[in-house]
Enzyme design. Structure first.
Site, mmCIF file in Angstrom:
data_model
loop_
_atom_site.group_PDB
_atom_site.id
_atom_site.type_symbol
_atom_site.label_atom_id
_atom_site.label_comp_id
_atom_site.label_asym_id
_atom_site.label_seq_id
_atom_site.Cartn_x
_atom_site.Cartn_y
_atom_site.Cartn_z
ATOM 1 N N PHE A 94 0.847 -1.183 0.000
ATOM 2 C CA PHE A 94 0.000 0.000 0.000
ATOM 3 C C PHE A 94 0.894 1.248 0.000
ATOM 4 O O PHE A 94 2.001 1.244 0.548
ATOM 5 C CB PHE A 94 -0.928 -0.032 1.228
ATOM 6 C CG PHE A 94 -1.908 1.104 1.251
ATOM 7 C CD1 PHE A 94 -2.839 1.242 0.249
ATOM 8 C CD2 PHE A 94 -1.875 2.050 2.262
ATOM 9 C CE1 PHE A 94 -3.737 2.302 0.241
ATOM 10 C CE2 PHE A 94 -2.763 3.109 2.280
ATOM 11 C CZ PHE A 94 -3.692 3.232 1.267
ATOM 12 N N ASP A 165 6.546 -3.408 8.599
ATOM 13 C CA ASP A 165 5.189 -2.945 8.304
ATOM 14 C C ASP A 165 4.291 -4.175 8.407
ATOM 15 O O ASP A 165 4.187 -4.992 7.492
ATOM 16 C CB ASP A 165 5.109 -2.308 6.911
ATOM 17 C CG ASP A 165 3.724 -1.728 6.638
ATOM 18 O OD1 ASP A 165 2.779 -2.084 7.386
ATOM 19 O OD2 ASP A 165 3.569 -0.941 5.687
ATOM 20 N N HIS A 168 -0.734 -5.979 7.849
ATOM 21 C CA HIS A 168 -1.550 -7.141 7.474
ATOM 22 C C HIS A 168 -1.342 -8.322 8.428
ATOM 23 O O HIS A 168 -1.881 -9.391 8.181
ATOM 24 C CB HIS A 168 -1.149 -7.642 6.075
ATOM 25 C CG HIS A 168 -1.351 -6.658 4.975
ATOM 26 N ND1 HIS A 168 -1.067 -6.941 3.665
ATOM 27 C CD2 HIS A 168 -1.825 -5.395 4.972
ATOM 28 C CE1 HIS A 168 -1.334 -5.904 2.903
ATOM 29 N NE2 HIS A 168 -1.795 -4.936 3.680
ATOM 30 N N GLN A 191 -7.257 -0.047 10.514
ATOM 31 C CA GLN A 191 -8.223 0.499 9.552
ATOM 32 C C GLN A 191 -9.282 -0.579 9.261
ATOM 33 O O GLN A 191 -9.071 -1.772 9.526
ATOM 34 C CB GLN A 191 -7.416 0.945 8.301
ATOM 35 C CG GLN A 191 -8.188 1.316 7.078
ATOM 36 C CD GLN A 191 -8.393 0.131 6.148
ATOM 37 O OE1 GLN A 191 -7.710 -0.879 6.266
ATOM 38 N NE2 GLN A 191 -9.342 0.250 5.246
ATOM 39 N N LYS A 194 -8.776 -4.305 8.245
ATOM 40 C CA LYS A 194 -7.703 -5.078 8.864
ATOM 41 C C LYS A 194 -8.229 -6.154 9.814
ATOM 42 O O LYS A 194 -9.350 -6.087 10.295
ATOM 43 C CB LYS A 194 -6.738 -4.139 9.609
ATOM 44 C CG LYS A 194 -6.078 -3.118 8.697
ATOM 45 C CD LYS A 194 -5.268 -3.767 7.579
ATOM 46 C CE LYS A 194 -4.459 -2.780 6.755
ATOM 47 N NZ LYS A 194 -5.235 -1.871 5.912
ATOM 48 N N ARG A 223 5.900 16.064 23.861
ATOM 49 C CA ARG A 223 6.029 16.093 25.328
ATOM 50 C C ARG A 223 6.945 14.954 25.773
ATOM 51 O O ARG A 223 7.111 13.974 25.045
ATOM 52 C CB ARG A 223 4.651 15.933 25.981
ATOM 53 C CG ARG A 223 3.713 17.065 25.647
ATOM 54 C CD ARG A 223 2.417 16.972 26.447
ATOM 55 N NE ARG A 223 1.598 18.137 26.185
ATOM 56 C CZ ARG A 223 0.565 18.155 25.308
ATOM 57 N NH1 ARG A 223 0.224 17.072 24.640
ATOM 58 N NH2 ARG A 223 -0.111 19.275 25.132
ATOM 59 N N TYR A 230 2.633 22.133 28.732
ATOM 60 C CA TYR A 230 2.994 23.041 27.635
ATOM 61 C C TYR A 230 4.498 23.104 27.437
ATOM 62 O O TYR A 230 5.090 24.177 27.363
ATOM 63 C CB TYR A 230 2.389 24.427 27.873
ATOM 64 C CG TYR A 230 0.883 24.425 27.707
ATOM 65 C CD1 TYR A 230 0.295 24.046 26.499
ATOM 66 C CD2 TYR A 230 0.045 24.769 28.755
ATOM 67 C CE1 TYR A 230 -1.081 24.008 26.345
ATOM 68 C CE2 TYR A 230 -1.339 24.740 28.607
ATOM 69 C CZ TYR A 230 -1.901 24.351 27.401
ATOM 70 O OH TYR A 230 -3.255 24.309 27.242
ATOM 71 N N ARG A 240 -2.506 10.740 18.935
ATOM 72 C CA ARG A 240 -2.954 9.771 19.935
ATOM 73 C C ARG A 240 -4.246 9.075 19.505
ATOM 74 O O ARG A 240 -5.162 9.694 18.980
ATOM 75 C CB ARG A 240 -3.189 10.484 21.272
ATOM 76 C CG ARG A 240 -1.973 11.225 21.813
ATOM 77 C CD ARG A 240 -2.273 11.873 23.165
ATOM 78 N NE ARG A 240 -3.351 12.833 23.111
ATOM 79 C CZ ARG A 240 -3.199 14.161 23.073
ATOM 80 N NH1 ARG A 240 -1.982 14.689 23.057
ATOM 81 N NH2 ARG A 240 -4.239 14.968 23.048
HETATM 82 C C1 PLP Z 1 0.855 -2.594 4.035
HETATM 83 C C2 PLP Z 1 0.172 -1.391 4.627
HETATM 84 N N1 PLP Z 1 0.916 -0.489 5.290
HETATM 85 C C3 PLP Z 1 0.363 0.591 5.850
HETATM 86 C C4 PLP Z 1 -0.989 0.824 5.765
HETATM 87 C C5 PLP Z 1 -1.545 2.103 6.329
HETATM 88 O O1 PLP Z 1 -2.473 1.919 7.327
HETATM 89 P P1 PLP Z 1 -3.629 3.010 7.605
HETATM 90 O O2 PLP Z 1 -4.645 2.851 6.520
HETATM 91 O O3 PLP Z 1 -4.137 2.624 8.950
HETATM 92 O O4 PLP Z 1 -2.980 4.340 7.578
HETATM 93 C C6 PLP Z 1 -1.802 -0.092 5.099
HETATM 94 C C7 PLP Z 1 -3.264 0.148 5.030
HETATM 95 O O5 PLP Z 1 -3.996 -0.214 4.220
HETATM 96 C C8 PLP Z 1 -1.206 -1.234 4.507
HETATM 97 O O6 PLP Z 1 -1.935 -2.117 3.820
#
Ligand code: PLP
Length: 416
Positions: A94, A165, A168, A191, A194, A223, A230, A240
């Site tokens: 992605f 990453d 998935h 997301q 997922k 922070r 602050y 967050r």
């Molecule tokens: C391989 C990969 N990395 C990163 C992301 C990014 O995640 P988000 O959509 O939560 O920003 C995705 C989301 O589809 C993804 O498939």
């Protein structure tokens, strides 16, 4: 006859839908609502989820953030990656895997994928390394962990940071080590699509105290622990995760282990059913990929060997009652954003070094042309569901000549 041409479809009942939720989510959301503690720094939901997620993924720390793009960016910033640095990423992933690098003001450099596993190829990583390389972001594509033995040894040799990453790969493992615990940091997404979801959300995992502290600071407006409200120590923002998402995730994580087990068994079973059909190349599972989370069941269809074009097979599968898609249409370096270096305010000088029109990732290009994706929710059902998917592929293979004829007549109609 194929359902596409009026025959009876293999399947007319729906597959499990996603997301799955029930009374626990309702109760916990209501409890959060009534508590009035809706922000991460006020309540206990995100804090509890971070602890549980870290433990489940074999890490000391987890930092919940707003999504899986920001989590990558924060991990890069925490590792000190910035202007002029190069970060090696796969071209078949992605957009965010590479866009997060640009947002860290660094340069994504693409290293092609392996045609069997669909994950970044360590040999391509080696050839992409330059004196400016500072990090690698392997993607555990579809839920199968990349070749982390080779990647970690390359990283050690060249003193590189590795950020997994694992968007998935919730619950996946490699030599029984959980995703997110093998590199220096891991990044996950929550997301909607997922395997663990709150609609949006992300998390960074690590067992390194300094990196965890840096991520905590960056996700909280710079922070620092023990500092005053602050007082801002580094350039950053508010990333967050909120308490409503924390509440949902605390319920969803209760379901994750059983769901991952079901997906894993069904994915393995479907792979065994499809293995003998000509022209279908399933994602190869090396023995060290001890658990696949099957965010996607992915295969490559060689049209010459199968006897029909990929896009016609996709249409035929849909008509047989099997939801599917082609996945990405382009390798990332071919996306207009990279071709045109439309990077907004980032990389004003360093990007001059690279011309993405010259990136050469033939394996990724071929996978874009030939891939078929089946989504994770299909794998939450029964073995009989897998039998139906296999039966649809077999039926299409048997009737492949009608698809070729269908494709010819469609082209003729389009030409007119
Ligand atoms: C391989 C990969 N990395 C990163 C992301 C990014 O995640 P988000 O959509 O939560 O920003 C995705 C989301 O589809 C993804 O498939």
């Amino acid at each position: 006859m194929l359902a596409l041409f009026g025959g009876k479809p293999v399947r007319s009942t729906p597959f499990p839908t996603w997301p799955i939720f029930g009374a626990p989510e309702e109760q916990r959301l209501l409890q959060t609502l009534r508590s009035g503690q809706w922000g991460k720094l006020d309540g206990l939901e995100v804090a509890e989820f971070e602890k549980r997620f870290a433990a489940l993924h074999g890490c000391k720390h987890a930092i919940g953030v707003v999504n899986g793009t920001v989590s990558l960016r924060i991990a890069l910033l925490a590792a000190g990656i910035g202007a002029e640095d190069e970060v090696i990423v796969p071209p078949y992933t992605f957009f965010s895997t590479a866009s997060a690098v640009i947002e860290a003001n660094a340069i994504p450099v693409f290293a092609d994928i392996d045609l069997d596993t669909f994950n970044i190829d360590p040999r391509a990583i080696k050839s992409a390394i330059t004196p400016r390389t500072k990090a690698i972001i392997p993607v555990h594509f579809a839920g199968q962990i990349a070749d982390m033995d080779a990647i970690m040894s390359i990283a050690k040799e060249h003193d590189l940071v590795v950020i997994e990453d694992a968007a998935h790969a919730h619950g996946a493992s490699h030599h029984n080590r959980p995703a997110g615990s093998i590199g220096h940091m891991g990044s996950f997404s929550f997301q909607s699509s997922k395997n663990l979801t709150a609609g949006e959300g992300g998390i960074i995992t690590t067992s390194n105290d300094d990196l965890a502290e840096a991520c905590r600071s960056i996700h909280n407006c710079g922070r620092v622990t023990g500092g005053i409200w602050y007082e801002h120590h580094v350039f950053s923002g508010n990333y967050r995760l909120g308490e409503f998402q924390g509440a949902i995730l605390n319920c969803q994580i209760d379901r994750l282990e059983e769901q991952t087990h079901t997906r894993h068994d069904n994915g393995k079973y479907l792979s065994s059913l499809l293995d003998d059909l000509p022209g279908l190349h399933m994602q190869k599972r090396p023995p060290e990929a001890t658990r696949h989370s099957y965010h996607l069941f992915m295969l490559r269809l060689d049209p010459a060997l199968f006897g029909a074009p990929r896009n016609s097979v996709l249409r035929a599968l849909e008509a047989e009652g099997i939801p599917c898609s082609a996945g990405y249409g382009l390798s990332l370096p071919d996306q207009p954003m990279f071709r045109n270096k439309a990077f907004g305010p980032y990389l004003p000088t360093a990007s001059g070094r690279l011309d993405y029109r010259e990136s050469c990732c033939p394996n990724s290009d071929l996978v874009c042309e030939q891939c078929i994706w089946l989504e994770q929710n299909l794998f939450l059902g029964s073995r009989a569901d897998m039998d139906d998917i296999a039966a649809a592929f077999e039926k299409i293979y048997e009737h492949r000549d009608s698809l070729k004829a269908g494709a010819r007549s469609t082209t003729a109609t389009e030409a007119r």
